[in-house]
Each structure stands twice: as structure tokens, then as C-alpha cells.
Write a protein that holds these residues in place. Structure first.
Motif, PDB file in Angstrom:
ATOM      1  N   UNK A  32       0.805  -1.212   0.000  1.00 43.62           N
ATOM      2  CA  UNK A  32       0.000   0.000   0.000  1.00 43.62           C
ATOM      3  C   UNK A  32       0.841   1.266   0.000  1.00 43.62           C
ATOM      4  N   UNK A  33       2.173   1.116   0.125  1.00 42.89           N
ATOM      5  CA  UNK A  33       3.030   2.287   0.280  1.00 42.89           C
ATOM      6  C   UNK A  33       3.856   2.591  -0.953  1.00 42.89           C
ATOM      7  N   UNK A  34       3.306   2.331  -2.114  1.00 43.27           N
ATOM      8  CA  UNK A  34       4.060   2.544  -3.347  1.00 43.27           C
ATOM      9  C   UNK A  34       3.531   3.760  -4.094  1.00 43.27           C
ATOM     10  N   UNK A  35       3.281   4.823  -3.344  1.00 45.33           N
ATOM     11  CA  UNK A  35       2.777   6.042  -3.966  1.00 45.33           C
ATOM     12  C   UNK A  35       1.268   6.122  -3.942  1.00 45.33           C
TER      13      UNK A  35
ATOM     14  N   UNK B 289       4.413   3.660   4.806  1.00 44.94           N
ATOM     15  CA  UNK B 289       4.521   4.018   3.392  1.00 44.94           C
ATOM     16  C   UNK B 289       5.960   3.957   2.910  1.00 44.94           C
ATOM     17  N   UNK B 290       6.102   3.701   1.605  1.00 43.10           N
ATOM     18  CA  UNK B 290       7.418   3.594   0.985  1.00 43.10           C
ATOM     19  C   UNK B 290       7.357   4.218  -0.393  1.00 43.10           C
ATOM     20  N   UNK B 291       8.478   4.788  -0.802  1.00 46.20           N
ATOM     21  CA  UNK B 291       8.564   5.247  -2.174  1.00 46.20           C
ATOM     22  C   UNK B 291       9.946   4.921  -2.739  1.00 46.20           C
ATOM     23  N   UNK B 292       9.951   4.515  -3.998  1.00 44.16           N
ATOM     24  CA  UNK B 292      11.205   4.316  -4.734  1.00 44.16           C
ATOM     25  C   UNK B 292      11.246   5.264  -5.922  1.00 44.16           C
TER      26      UNK B 292
ATOM     27  N   UNK C 126      12.975  12.295  -7.623  1.00 45.08           N
ATOM     28  CA  UNK C 126      14.332  12.618  -8.058  1.00 45.08           C
ATOM     29  C   UNK C 126      15.385  12.074  -7.094  1.00 45.08           C
ATOM     30  N   UNK C 127      15.207  12.291  -5.792  1.00 44.95           N
ATOM     31  CA  UNK C 127      16.198  11.829  -4.825  1.00 44.95           C
ATOM     32  C   UNK C 127      16.318  10.317  -4.831  1.00 44.95           C
ATOM     33  N   UNK C 128      15.176   9.633  -4.883  1.00 44.19           N
ATOM     34  CA  UNK C 128      15.203   8.174  -4.876  1.00 44.19           C
ATOM     35  C   UNK C 128      15.932   7.627  -6.089  1.00 44.19           C
ATOM     36  N   UNK C 129      15.702   8.243  -7.249  1.00 44.60           N
ATOM     37  CA  UNK C 129      16.338   7.775  -8.485  1.00 44.60           C
ATOM     38  C   UNK C 129      17.826   8.110  -8.491  1.00 44.60           C
ATOM     39  N   UNK C 130      18.165   9.363  -8.144  1.00 50.92           N
ATOM     40  CA  UNK C 130      19.557   9.796  -8.215  1.00 50.92           C
ATOM     41  C   UNK C 130      20.420   9.120  -7.160  1.00 50.92           C
ATOM     42  N   UNK C 131      19.854   8.881  -6.000  1.00 50.58           N
ATOM     43  CA  UNK C 131      20.623   8.266  -4.907  1.00 50.58           C
ATOM     44  C   UNK C 131      20.439   6.754  -4.838  1.00 50.58           C
ATOM     45  N   UNK C 132      19.552   6.218  -5.651  1.00 44.42           N
ATOM     46  CA  UNK C 132      19.261   4.788  -5.653  1.00 44.42           C
ATOM     47  C   UNK C 132      18.854   4.326  -4.252  1.00 44.42           C
ATOM     48  N   UNK C 133      17.864   5.013  -3.708  1.00 44.01           N
ATOM     49  CA  UNK C 133      17.435   4.773  -2.330  1.00 44.01           C
ATOM     50  C   UNK C 133      15.956   4.423  -2.274  1.00 44.01           C
ATOM     51  N   UNK C 134      15.561   3.779  -1.194  1.00 40.59           N
ATOM     52  CA  UNK C 134      14.157   3.604  -0.840  1.00 40.59           C
ATOM     53  C   UNK C 134      13.893   4.414   0.422  1.00 40.59           C
ATOM     54  N   UNK C 135      12.786   5.121   0.440  1.00 38.46           N
ATOM     55  CA  UNK C 135      12.427   5.948   1.580  1.00 38.46           C
ATOM     56  C   UNK C 135      11.144   5.405   2.217  1.00 38.46           C
ATOM     57  N   UNK C 136      11.150   5.346   3.533  1.00 38.83           N
ATOM     58  CA  UNK C 136      10.011   4.827   4.285  1.00 38.83           C
ATOM     59  C   UNK C 136       9.529   5.878   5.272  1.00 38.83           C
ATOM     60  N   UNK C 137       8.256   5.798   5.622  1.00 41.51           N
ATOM     61  CA  UNK C 137       7.692   6.638   6.680  1.00 41.51           C
ATOM     62  C   UNK C 137       6.614   5.844   7.408  1.00 41.51           C
ATOM     63  N   UNK C 138       6.725   5.811   8.731  1.00 42.89           N
ATOM     64  CA  UNK C 138       5.691   5.195   9.568  1.00 42.89           C
ATOM     65  C   UNK C 138       4.951   6.324  10.266  1.00 42.89           C
ATOM     66  N   UNK C 139       3.657   6.421  10.028  1.00 46.20           N
ATOM     67  CA  UNK C 139       2.818   7.454  10.631  1.00 46.20           C
ATOM     68  C   UNK C 139       1.947   6.812  11.704  1.00 46.20           C
ATOM     69  N   UNK C 140       2.008   7.345  12.921  1.00 50.80           N
ATOM     70  CA  UNK C 140       1.164   6.866  14.006  1.00 50.80           C
ATOM     71  C   UNK C 140       0.911   8.022  14.962  1.00 50.80           C
TER      72      UNK C 140
END
Length: 317
Positions: free
Chosen positions: A18-21, A275-278, A281-295
Motif C-alpha cells: 500500500x506504500x508505493x505512492x 509508506x514507501x517510495x522508490x 528525483x532523490x530516490x532515483x539519483x541516490x538509488x534509495x528507498x524511503x520509508x515513513x511510519x505514521x502513528x
């Protein structure tokens, strides 16, 4: 054990899918319960606190009592008089949760080179749950919305138990005992301040930081017994008045709380998102995955009258 692991993995996969955008990254109530069960692991001190999941961000937590010394001698043919009938004592403690977010990142290269490959993401999410556990325990004790020093971005999220107990609880000033020296009179004095109707030796704990616990061991070493040496060398527990210790990370020096951990409550709602996004611009240029847990969370005390704080506890003997 395998059933629990499967449930946890399902939660993590659900959050990942569910966290792919998408905009529907919220876990359903049952999944939220399972995720928070990972956070409130029974093996941790956080798991010993009372945990309440609620559907609303504001409300009350009810507490119920039935009084004391209600037994009466039975008289044949007579019913208890009306004044002797047990009536529930009802009251409630208000709560208002604060939104919290935990951000994390991991490189795609690390995942590719890791032995777990794509399965590492599930392991990584477990690590995130562990971080939530550590930080939440720290926050619910030490939080102070008026704090202005270092770590204010963290500590000002909500008011924790230590600030809440500054009023309404029983306070013993250790500086007034034995000329301000570390003494076991602190523990007997605290227990005497506690109303006896609340005390249960099996449930109550001395809550402090590691420095205070070590000072207690050093104090034992100075006594004419081998208790301190045995505690340090053999790992044996010598607890004041038979009440065990609980150590809280970043707990302030100079304080000890005498309380039943179940009297200290953490409130969350079901509105948890992972949630997660791949992409981006930052994700592509840095080849990173970013996560966020909201509670969200709030720290409330069910009965302040059932807690004693020892203040001005020395760290030397």
C-alpha cells in the motif's frame, strides 16, 4: 511462533504494497493491532505498560473500582443492607493523541548485496518497529512540550509521565534524608507514602535509569554484607524491599518512580500508516528507498495517587 511470524510478515507486506505512492496506506484495525503488538513486545518494558488502542484521537479511558472492606458477616434470612451493597466507582482519564512520524531510508545497492535480497525489506521493517519501541518508551517517560534544550524536536512531541507526576502524586525529597546521602531510607520512606490500598509487591517497580541502579549496587557494596559483590559478580538481584527495578533509557538522573507499570498508559489510534517510495528525483539519483511510519500517541496516568516519586536522589555513595 511461526503463526506470529506469519502475521507480522503479512502486516509488513501489507504496508509495503500500500506504500508505493498510493494514498490508501492506512492499515485496517486488525493489522494496526498486530503492528502495535510488535512494538509493545511483552519482552520489553514498554510491553509492561498498559496499552490502549482507540478509534478516536480524543476521548477518555475509563477506570473502575469497587471500594474496599466490603465483606460482611452473613445473618441467616437477612439480606445485606442497602448501604453495604457494592457499587462501582467510575471515573475517566482524558487523552488526546499527537501525530508522530518515523522516517527511514535504505539503499537499493544494500538490498541487492544483502543475503536476504528482497526479503530483507521485511527484516528492515522489523527493525523500524524496534526503533518505534525504543523511542516511544523514551518519549512517554521523558516528553515535555515546554522543553527548549537539545533534542527538543523529539521531547516536545508530548508530555510524558515524569512531567505529569510533578503534580498529584506523592513526592519524597531524598535530600532531606541522611544529610542528602544515598540511603535505603529512600525506599522505606517511599513505600510509607504510598497508600496501602494500591500496593502489590508483585506488580510495583522501582523505575529509574542505569546510573541510579549502579549507585544502589555501590551502596550495597559498602554495607557489611556481600550483597553488592554478589549482585555484580553473580548477576543476582537484590531489590529494595523485594520490589524489582526497571531501567528506562534516558530517564533523568536524581529520580526514582515507585509505580505499577499498568498504571502508566500509552494510547494509540488505529490510524497507522506504513509508506514507501522508490520514485522521485532523490530516490532515483541516490538509488534509495524511503520509508515513513505514521502513528499517534499519548501518555496518560490512570491513578496519580498510586505513585510515589523520589526526587534529588544522589548518584554517589
Amino acid at each position: 511462533m511461526s503463526m506470529v511470524n506469519t502475521s507480522n510478515n503479512q502486516i509488513i507486506r501489507k504496508g509495503r504494497v500500500l506504500a508505493t505512492g498510493q494514498t490508501d496506506g492506512m492499515l485496517n484495525p486488525e493489522q494496526s493491532k498486530r503492528f502495535m503488538k510488535m512494538v509493545f513486545d511483552d519482552s520489553s518494558f514498554l510491553g509492561e505498560l498498559r496499552h490502549e488502542m482507540r478509534g478516536s484521537t480524543k476521548g477518555t479511558i475509563e477506570k473502575l473500582g469497587v471500594g474496599r472492606r466490603m465483606l460482611r458477616k452473613k445473618v441467616e434470612g437477612d439480606a445485606p443492607i442497602e448501604g453495604d451493597l457494592v457499587e462501582p466507582v467510575l471515573s475517566a482519564v482524558p487523552y488526546s493523541t499527537t501525530d508522530i512520524v518515523l522516517g527511514a531510508e535504505i539503499s537499493e545497492k544494500f538490498i541487492r548485496e544483502n543475503i536476504e535480497k528482497e526479503g530483507f525489506e521485511e527484516v528492515f521493517m522489523g527493525m523500524i518497529a524496534q526503533q518505534v519501541r525504543v523511542d516511544l518508551l523514551d518519549l512517554v517517560f521523558n516528553g515535555d512540550t515546554s522543553y527548549t534544550g537539545a533534542d527538543s524536536a523529539f521531547l516536545t512531541i508530548l508530555d510524558g509521565y515524569i512531567k505529569g507526576l510533578a503534580t498529584g502524586s506523592h513526592i519524597l525529597d531524598a535530600a532531606t534524608l541522611q544529610g542528602g546521602k544515598f540511603t535505603d531510607d529512600m525506599f522505606t520512606g517511599a513505600l510509607k507514602l504510598l497508600p496501602t490500598k494500591y500496593f502489590n509487591r508483585a506488580n510495583y517497580k522501582w523505575i529509574a535509569n542505569t546510573n541510579t541502579y549502579i549507585t544502589w549496587l555501590e551502596y550495597l557494596k559498602q554495607k557489611e554484607t556481600t550483597a553488592g559483590d554478589m549482585a555484580i559478580l553473580n548477576g543476582q538481584n537484590f531489590n529494595p524491599l523485594g520490589i524489582g527495578w526497571k531501567e528506562v533509557p534516558n530517564f533523568p538522573d536524581g529520580k526514582i518512580i515507585l509505580a505499577d507499570p499498568k498504571n502508566l498508559t500509552v494510547v494509540n489510534t488505529y490510524d497507522i500508516k506504513i509508506r514507501k517510495t522508490t520514485e522521485g528525483r532523490d530516490a532515483v539519483m541516490k538509488d534509495m528507498r524511503y520509508y515513513a511510519v505514521h502513528l499517534d500517541a499519548d501518555a496518560i496516568i490512570m491513578e496519580k495517587d498510586a505513585i510515589v516519586i523520589i526526587s534529588n536522589v544522589p548518584l554517589t555513595v
